[in-house]
Design a protein around this motif. Structure first.
Motif, PDB file in Angstrom:
ATOM      1  N   GLY A 106       0.855  -1.180   0.000  1.00 41.47           N
ATOM      2  CA  GLY A 106       0.000   0.000   0.000  1.00 41.47           C
ATOM      3  C   GLY A 106       0.887   1.225   0.000  1.00 41.47           C
ATOM      4  O   GLY A 106       2.108   1.130  -0.146  1.00 41.47           O
ATOM      5  N   ASP A 107       0.294   2.389   0.173  1.00 43.43           N
ATOM      6  CA  ASP A 107       1.084   3.614   0.210  1.00 43.43           C
ATOM      7  C   ASP A 107       2.015   3.643   1.419  1.00 43.43           C
ATOM      8  O   ASP A 107       3.154   4.083   1.322  1.00 43.43           O
ATOM      9  CB  ASP A 107       0.175   4.841   0.245  1.00 43.43           C
ATOM     10  N   VAL A 108       1.536   3.168   2.562  1.00 42.20           N
ATOM     11  CA  VAL A 108       2.312   3.200   3.800  1.00 42.20           C
ATOM     12  C   VAL A 108       2.521   1.800   4.366  1.00 42.20           C
ATOM     13  O   VAL A 108       3.600   1.463   4.828  1.00 42.20           O
ATOM     14  CB  VAL A 108       1.609   4.077   4.857  1.00 42.20           C
ATOM     15  N   ALA A 109       1.494   0.969   4.317  1.00 41.93           N
ATOM     16  CA  ALA A 109       1.545  -0.365   4.908  1.00 41.93           C
ATOM     17  C   ALA A 109       1.726  -1.434   3.832  1.00 41.93           C
ATOM     18  O   ALA A 109       1.560  -1.176   2.643  1.00 41.93           O
ATOM     19  CB  ALA A 109       0.269  -0.629   5.697  1.00 41.93           C
ATOM     20  N   ALA A 110       2.049  -2.633   4.293  1.00 43.38           N
ATOM     21  CA  ALA A 110       2.211  -3.766   3.389  1.00 43.38           C
ATOM     22  C   ALA A 110       1.758  -5.026   4.105  1.00 43.38           C
ATOM     23  O   ALA A 110       1.699  -5.082   5.335  1.00 43.38           O
ATOM     24  CB  ALA A 110       3.653  -3.900   2.941  1.00 43.38           C
ATOM     25  N   GLN A 111       1.444  -6.042   3.309  1.00 47.05           N
ATOM     26  CA  GLN A 111       1.051  -7.349   3.834  1.00 47.05           C
ATOM     27  C   GLN A 111       1.938  -8.388   3.165  1.00 47.05           C
ATOM     28  O   GLN A 111       2.076  -8.405   1.940  1.00 47.05           O
ATOM     29  CB  GLN A 111      -0.414  -7.625   3.510  1.00 47.05           C
ATOM     30  N   VAL A 112       2.570  -9.239   3.973  1.00 46.02           N
ATOM     31  CA  VAL A 112       3.446 -10.286   3.450  1.00 46.02           C
ATOM     32  C   VAL A 112       2.921 -11.627   3.937  1.00 46.02           C
ATOM     33  O   VAL A 112       2.641 -11.800   5.120  1.00 46.02           O
ATOM     34  CB  VAL A 112       4.908 -10.085   3.932  1.00 46.02           C
ATOM     35  N   GLU A 113       2.787 -12.567   3.000  1.00 41.63           N
ATOM     36  CA  GLU A 113       2.360 -13.926   3.333  1.00 41.63           C
ATOM     37  C   GLU A 113       3.542 -14.868   3.149  1.00 41.63           C
ATOM     38  O   GLU A 113       4.262 -14.778   2.155  1.00 41.63           O
ATOM     39  CB  GLU A 113       1.223 -14.383   2.420  1.00 41.63           C
ATOM     40  N   ILE A 114       3.705 -15.758   4.113  1.00 41.24           N
ATOM     41  CA  ILE A 114       4.752 -16.783   4.039  1.00 41.24           C
ATOM     42  C   ILE A 114       4.100 -18.140   4.246  1.00 41.24           C
ATOM     43  O   ILE A 114       3.290 -18.319   5.170  1.00 41.24           O
ATOM     44  CB  ILE A 114       5.838 -16.544   5.112  1.00 41.24           C
ATOM     45  N   GLN A 115       4.462 -19.090   3.388  1.00 45.31           N
ATOM     46  CA  GLN A 115       4.027 -20.474   3.560  1.00 45.31           C
ATOM     47  C   GLN A 115       5.191 -21.217   4.183  1.00 45.31           C
ATOM     48  O   GLN A 115       6.257 -21.338   3.587  1.00 45.31           O
ATOM     49  CB  GLN A 115       3.653 -21.105   2.217  1.00 45.31           C
ATOM     50  N   ALA A 116       5.015 -21.672   5.412  1.00 41.73           N
ATOM     51  CA  ALA A 116       6.050 -22.373   6.162  1.00 41.73           C
ATOM     52  C   ALA A 116       5.545 -23.784   6.445  1.00 41.73           C
ATOM     53  O   ALA A 116       4.846 -24.002   7.427  1.00 41.73           O
ATOM     54  CB  ALA A 116       6.373 -21.637   7.453  1.00 41.73           C
ATOM     55  N   GLY A 117       5.851 -24.704   5.544  1.00 36.22           N
ATOM     56  CA  GLY A 117       5.300 -26.054   5.661  1.00 36.22           C
ATOM     57  C   GLY A 117       3.796 -25.945   5.552  1.00 36.22           C
ATOM     58  O   GLY A 117       3.283 -25.307   4.633  1.00 36.22           O
ATOM     59  N   PRO A 118       3.063 -26.515   6.509  1.00 31.34           N
ATOM     60  CA  PRO A 118       1.604 -26.443   6.440  1.00 31.34           C
ATOM     61  C   PRO A 118       1.029 -25.124   6.967  1.00 31.34           C
ATOM     62  O   PRO A 118      -0.175 -24.917   6.935  1.00 31.34           O
ATOM     63  CB  PRO A 118       1.160 -27.602   7.332  1.00 31.34           C
ATOM     64  N   HIS A 119       1.893 -24.246   7.423  1.00 32.48           N
ATOM     65  CA  HIS A 119       1.439 -23.011   8.060  1.00 32.48           C
ATOM     66  C   HIS A 119       1.508 -21.824   7.101  1.00 32.48           C
ATOM     67  O   HIS A 119       2.532 -21.565   6.490  1.00 32.48           O
ATOM     68  CB  HIS A 119       2.279 -22.692   9.297  1.00 32.48           C
TER      69      HIS A 119
END
Length: 131
Positions: free
Chosen positions: A82-95
């Motif tokens: 986003g302009d200021v914020a961000a969202q990061v997704e990580i796949q760690a095994g089944p999580h």
């Protein structure tokens, strides 16, 4: 000249006192003892050592300097900026872990889909470490 205890040096270096103690025991940080028997590090020596660490001269390539214990190594599957914020997704095994952080942090870490990263969870916070 200012001297620092092992605990103070650890706090300033961003590591645990045990790590600082191991570095001192291994001779990586010069120490001396005061009248009370406490190990101290001269300020100049600590400053030089901190510069060495910052340049990557720690000798511990995979070392992570954090107090967060719950680590989930995985792969970045999504980055939404986003302009200021961000969202990061990580796949760690089944999580699947999702972290909300600043856009600036994502850019400084160079996070992008497909790269390795570690999500660290402490209480309700998720921290992202670049591998």
């Amino acid at each position: 000249m200012q001297s620092y205890t092992i605990g103070q040096a650890a706090r300033l270096l961003g590591v645990s006192p045990d790590t600082a103690r191991r570095w001192a025991d291994a001779g990586r940080m010069a120490t001396h003892r005061d009248e009370g028997g406490r190990r101290l590090i001269d300020g100049r020596d600590l400053a030089a050592f901190s510069v060495e660490l910052a340049k990557g001269g720690s000798g511990e390539e995979d070392a992570s300097y954090t107090s967060v214990r719950n680590a989930f190594p995985g792969i970045v599957t999504a980055v939404k900026l986003g302009d200021v914020a961000a969202q990061v997704e990580i796949q760690a095994g089944p999580h699947r872990l999702v972290s909300l952080l600043t856009r600036e942090a994502v850019e400084e870490l160079g996070l992008e889909v497909g790269m390795e990263a570690t999500a660290r969870v402490k209480s309700t916070n998720v921290h992202i470490d670049r591998v």
